[in-house]
Motif scaffolding. Sequence first.
Motif, PDB file in Angstrom:
ATOM      1  N   THR A 158     -12.720  18.686 -24.414  1.00 42.25           N
ATOM      2  CA  THR A 158     -12.218  17.946 -23.251  1.00 42.25           C
ATOM      3  C   THR A 158     -10.763  18.522 -22.894  1.00 42.25           C
ATOM      4  O   THR A 158     -10.084  18.905 -22.074  1.00 42.25           O
ATOM      5  CB  THR A 158     -12.776  17.095 -22.339  1.00 42.25           C
ATOM      6  OG1 THR A 158     -14.160  17.358 -22.675  1.00 42.25           O
ATOM      7  CG2 THR A 158     -12.483  17.490 -20.759  1.00 42.25           C
ATOM      8  N   PHE A 159      -9.873  17.568 -24.487  1.00 42.91           N
ATOM      9  CA  PHE A 159      -8.824  17.334 -24.352  1.00 42.91           C
ATOM     10  C   PHE A 159      -7.569  17.574 -25.321  1.00 42.91           C
ATOM     11  O   PHE A 159      -8.465  17.816 -26.170  1.00 42.91           O
ATOM     12  CB  PHE A 159      -8.857  15.173 -24.012  1.00 42.91           C
ATOM     13  CG  PHE A 159      -9.345  15.264 -22.921  1.00 42.91           C
ATOM     14  CD1 PHE A 159      -8.653  14.635 -22.075  1.00 42.91           C
ATOM     15  CD2 PHE A 159     -10.698  14.896 -22.577  1.00 42.91           C
ATOM     16  CE1 PHE A 159      -9.193  14.234 -20.416  1.00 42.91           C
ATOM     17  CE2 PHE A 159     -11.451  13.760 -21.741  1.00 42.91           C
ATOM     18  CZ  PHE A 159     -10.778  13.208 -20.700  1.00 42.91           C
ATOM     19  N   GLY A 160      -6.819  17.940 -24.318  1.00 41.50           N
ATOM     20  CA  GLY A 160      -5.752  18.465 -25.621  1.00 41.50           C
ATOM     21  C   GLY A 160      -4.876  19.279 -25.202  1.00 41.50           C
ATOM     22  O   GLY A 160      -5.342  19.879 -24.527  1.00 41.50           O
ATOM     23  N   SER A 161      -3.714  19.286 -26.224  1.00 40.24           N
ATOM     24  CA  SER A 161      -2.573  20.062 -25.729  1.00 40.24           C
ATOM     25  C   SER A 161      -1.408  20.492 -27.498  1.00 40.24           C
ATOM     26  O   SER A 161      -2.642  19.695 -27.917  1.00 40.24           O
ATOM     27  CB  SER A 161      -1.703  19.603 -24.609  1.00 40.24           C
ATOM     28  OG  SER A 161      -0.927  18.255 -25.271  1.00 40.24           O
ATOM     29  N   PRO A 162      -1.168  21.981 -26.477  1.00 39.83           N
ATOM     30  CA  PRO A 162      -0.148  21.942 -28.471  1.00 39.83           C
ATOM     31  C   PRO A 162       0.849  20.737 -28.897  1.00 39.83           C
ATOM     32  O   PRO A 162       0.550  20.762 -29.621  1.00 39.83           O
ATOM     33  CB  PRO A 162       0.344  22.921 -27.768  1.00 39.83           C
ATOM     34  CG  PRO A 162      -0.028  24.063 -26.390  1.00 39.83           C
ATOM     35  CD  PRO A 162      -0.680  22.417 -25.582  1.00 39.83           C
ATOM     36  N   THR A 193      -5.744  15.261 -16.831  1.00 34.86           N
ATOM     37  CA  THR A 193      -6.610  14.256 -17.696  1.00 34.86           C
ATOM     38  C   THR A 193      -7.191  13.266 -17.521  1.00 34.86           C
ATOM     39  O   THR A 193      -6.719  12.387 -17.753  1.00 34.86           O
ATOM     40  CB  THR A 193      -5.406  13.944 -18.374  1.00 34.86           C
ATOM     41  OG1 THR A 193      -4.926  13.152 -19.515  1.00 34.86           O
ATOM     42  CG2 THR A 193      -4.358  13.790 -17.650  1.00 34.86           C
ATOM     43  N   VAL A 194      -8.294  13.566 -16.685  1.00 38.27           N
ATOM     44  CA  VAL A 194      -9.252  12.889 -15.809  1.00 38.27           C
ATOM     45  C   VAL A 194      -9.887  11.650 -17.181  1.00 38.27           C
ATOM     46  O   VAL A 194     -10.410  12.718 -17.624  1.00 38.27           O
ATOM     47  CB  VAL A 194     -10.071  12.832 -14.843  1.00 38.27           C
ATOM     48  CG1 VAL A 194     -11.267  11.775 -14.221  1.00 38.27           C
ATOM     49  CG2 VAL A 194      -9.118  13.948 -14.112  1.00 38.27           C
ATOM     50  N   TYR A 195      -9.815  10.233 -16.937  1.00 38.30           N
ATOM     51  CA  TYR A 195     -10.960  10.009 -18.497  1.00 38.30           C
ATOM     52  C   TYR A 195     -11.248   8.728 -18.233  1.00 38.30           C
ATOM     53  O   TYR A 195     -10.008   7.822 -17.533  1.00 38.30           O
ATOM     54  CB  TYR A 195     -10.230   9.995 -19.453  1.00 38.30           C
ATOM     55  CG  TYR A 195     -10.383   9.240 -21.098  1.00 38.30           C
ATOM     56  CD1 TYR A 195     -11.738  10.223 -21.397  1.00 38.30           C
ATOM     57  CD2 TYR A 195     -10.474   8.441 -21.558  1.00 38.30           C
ATOM     58  CE1 TYR A 195     -12.219   9.088 -22.589  1.00 38.30           C
ATOM     59  CE2 TYR A 195     -10.858   7.763 -22.374  1.00 38.30           C
ATOM     60  CZ  TYR A 195     -12.296   7.981 -23.194  1.00 38.30           C
ATOM     61  OH  TYR A 195     -12.492   7.755 -23.857  1.00 38.30           O
ATOM     62  N   GLU A 206      -2.699   4.802 -26.228  1.00 36.28           N
ATOM     63  CA  GLU A 206      -4.096   4.870 -26.870  1.00 36.28           C
ATOM     64  C   GLU A 206      -5.554   5.303 -25.904  1.00 36.28           C
ATOM     65  O   GLU A 206      -6.036   5.937 -26.714  1.00 36.28           O
ATOM     66  CB  GLU A 206      -4.150   2.771 -26.721  1.00 36.28           C
ATOM     67  CG  GLU A 206      -4.764   2.711 -26.850  1.00 36.28           C
ATOM     68  CD  GLU A 206      -4.735   1.059 -26.633  1.00 36.28           C
ATOM     69  OE1 GLU A 206      -5.652   0.534 -26.285  1.00 36.28           O
ATOM     70  OE2 GLU A 206      -3.555  -0.182 -26.825  1.00 36.28           O
ATOM     71  N   ILE A 207      -4.637   5.630 -24.574  1.00 33.90           N
ATOM     72  CA  ILE A 207      -6.079   5.973 -24.193  1.00 33.90           C
ATOM     73  C   ILE A 207      -6.020   7.664 -24.402  1.00 33.90           C
ATOM     74  O   ILE A 207      -7.480   7.788 -24.019  1.00 33.90           O
ATOM     75  CB  ILE A 207      -5.730   5.829 -22.557  1.00 33.90           C
ATOM     76  CG1 ILE A 207      -7.109   5.753 -21.622  1.00 33.90           C
ATOM     77  CG2 ILE A 207      -5.205   6.551 -21.408  1.00 33.90           C
ATOM     78  CD1 ILE A 207      -7.729   4.869 -20.522  1.00 33.90           C
ATOM     79  N   ARG A 208      -4.961   8.140 -24.368  1.00 38.94           N
ATOM     80  CA  ARG A 208      -5.392   9.437 -24.654  1.00 38.94           C
ATOM     81  C   ARG A 208      -5.675   9.890 -26.165  1.00 38.94           C
ATOM     82  O   ARG A 208      -6.737  10.731 -26.342  1.00 38.94           O
ATOM     83  CB  ARG A 208      -3.670  10.338 -24.305  1.00 38.94           C
ATOM     84  CG  ARG A 208      -3.511  11.453 -24.626  1.00 38.94           C
ATOM     85  CD  ARG A 208      -4.231  11.898 -23.426  1.00 38.94           C
ATOM     86  NE  ARG A 208      -3.752  13.553 -23.342  1.00 38.94           N
ATOM     87  CZ  ARG A 208      -4.597  15.052 -22.880  1.00 38.94           C
ATOM     88  NH1 ARG A 208      -5.126  14.296 -21.192  1.00 38.94           N
ATOM     89  NH2 ARG A 208      -4.138  15.752 -23.717  1.00 38.94           N
ATOM     90  N   ALA A 209      -5.527   8.763 -27.366  1.00 41.92           N
ATOM     91  CA  ALA A 209      -5.640   9.052 -28.426  1.00 41.92           C
ATOM     92  C   ALA A 209      -7.539   8.860 -27.773  1.00 41.92           C
ATOM     93  O   ALA A 209      -8.111   9.856 -29.059  1.00 41.92           O
ATOM     94  CB  ALA A 209      -5.276   7.866 -29.371  1.00 41.92           C
ATOM     95  N   GLU A 210      -8.251   7.918 -27.485  1.00 40.97           N
ATOM     96  CA  GLU A 210      -9.060   7.717 -27.446  1.00 40.97           C
ATOM     97  C   GLU A 210     -10.206   9.176 -26.834  1.00 40.97           C
ATOM     98  O   GLU A 210     -11.027   9.043 -27.128  1.00 40.97           O
ATOM     99  CB  GLU A 210      -9.385   6.559 -26.650  1.00 40.97           C
ATOM    100  CG  GLU A 210     -11.484   5.876 -26.244  1.00 40.97           C
ATOM    101  CD  GLU A 210     -11.212   5.248 -25.822  1.00 40.97           C
ATOM    102  OE1 GLU A 210     -12.366   5.178 -24.892  1.00 40.97           O
ATOM    103  OE2 GLU A 210     -10.718   3.639 -26.523  1.00 40.97           O
ATOM    104  N   ILE A 240      -7.971   0.851 -18.393  1.00 37.97           N
ATOM    105  CA  ILE A 240     -10.118   1.924 -18.305  1.00 37.97           C
ATOM    106  C   ILE A 240      -9.898   3.155 -17.678  1.00 37.97           C
ATOM    107  O   ILE A 240     -10.185   3.562 -18.571  1.00 37.97           O
ATOM    108  CB  ILE A 240     -10.656   0.667 -17.868  1.00 37.97           C
ATOM    109  CG1 ILE A 240     -10.193   0.760 -16.244  1.00 37.97           C
ATOM    110  CG2 ILE A 240     -10.601  -0.570 -18.351  1.00 37.97           C
ATOM    111  CD1 ILE A 240     -11.395   0.116 -15.728  1.00 37.97           C
ATOM    112  N   GLY A 241      -8.760   3.652 -17.258  1.00 34.10           N
ATOM    113  CA  GLY A 241      -8.775   5.161 -16.874  1.00 34.10           C
ATOM    114  C   GLY A 241      -7.420   6.074 -16.190  1.00 34.10           C
ATOM    115  O   GLY A 241      -6.480   5.331 -15.833  1.00 34.10           O
ATOM    116  N   VAL A 242      -7.951   7.126 -16.952  1.00 37.00           N
ATOM    117  CA  VAL A 242      -6.039   7.528 -15.791  1.00 37.00           C
ATOM    118  C   VAL A 242      -6.961   8.846 -15.571  1.00 37.00           C
ATOM    119  O   VAL A 242      -8.115   9.623 -15.112  1.00 37.00           O
ATOM    120  CB  VAL A 242      -5.492   8.250 -17.260  1.00 37.00           C
ATOM    121  CG1 VAL A 242      -4.728   6.830 -18.031  1.00 37.00           C
ATOM    122  CG2 VAL A 242      -6.130   8.749 -18.335  1.00 37.00           C
ATOM    123  N   ALA A 243      -5.625   9.737 -14.318  1.00 31.38           N
ATOM    124  CA  ALA A 243      -6.065  10.513 -14.014  1.00 31.38           C
ATOM    125  C   ALA A 243      -4.361  11.298 -13.425  1.00 31.38           C
ATOM    126  O   ALA A 243      -3.494  10.716 -13.157  1.00 31.38           O
ATOM    127  CB  ALA A 243      -6.913  10.686 -12.298  1.00 31.38           C
TER     128      ALA A 243
END
Length: 174
Positions: free
Chosen positions: A39-43, A95-97, A27-31, A74-77
């Motif tokens: 900034t974000f994305g992988s193959p 993946t800091v967000y 969910e947080i990664r999709a956001e 609310i956040g990841v690293a």
Amino acid sequence: MTSHVAIAQADVEVRRLTVDDLDLFREIRAEALQKYPQTFGSPEEDEGGEAMLMAYRHWLSGTILGAFESGSLIGVAGLHVSPYKRSQHRGQIFTVYVRENDQGKGVGDRLIKEILAHAEARVEQVHLAVLLTATAAIKIYKRNGFEVYGTDPGAIRIGDITYDQYLMMKKFIR
């Protein structure tokens, strides 16, 4: 007098995410991908489906910290250390967000401090890449001892637009 940032940080729990947190991480990664595709994305995420889920499960078997407030992520690293002997002295932060509503509360700074504490026990230096335009993130990284050691021009391309990144590093003093 207690600052707003200190209060926000006190209400935030930081812990390591596991594969049991897959749905929260998705969910947080999709956001993050939707709001900041440069900034974000992988193959695997480009492919989607099972390839993406397998990548997320693999990432969660490593070191990804999550910041929680009132039970919400609310956040990841993340921190990656290579399994290869010749590069095990280096870590890579990824993946800091922090969700937009929770930015400016010190959550990103707290996640970086916690991931660095984890990294210091395992590696001699930590690296990351950040868009030149991500000024708030760059300030957090510099405040935590990172230095720019290079620029990667045109590191990311989305359609006809390219984005440059700073390459940053922190060495641990031993």
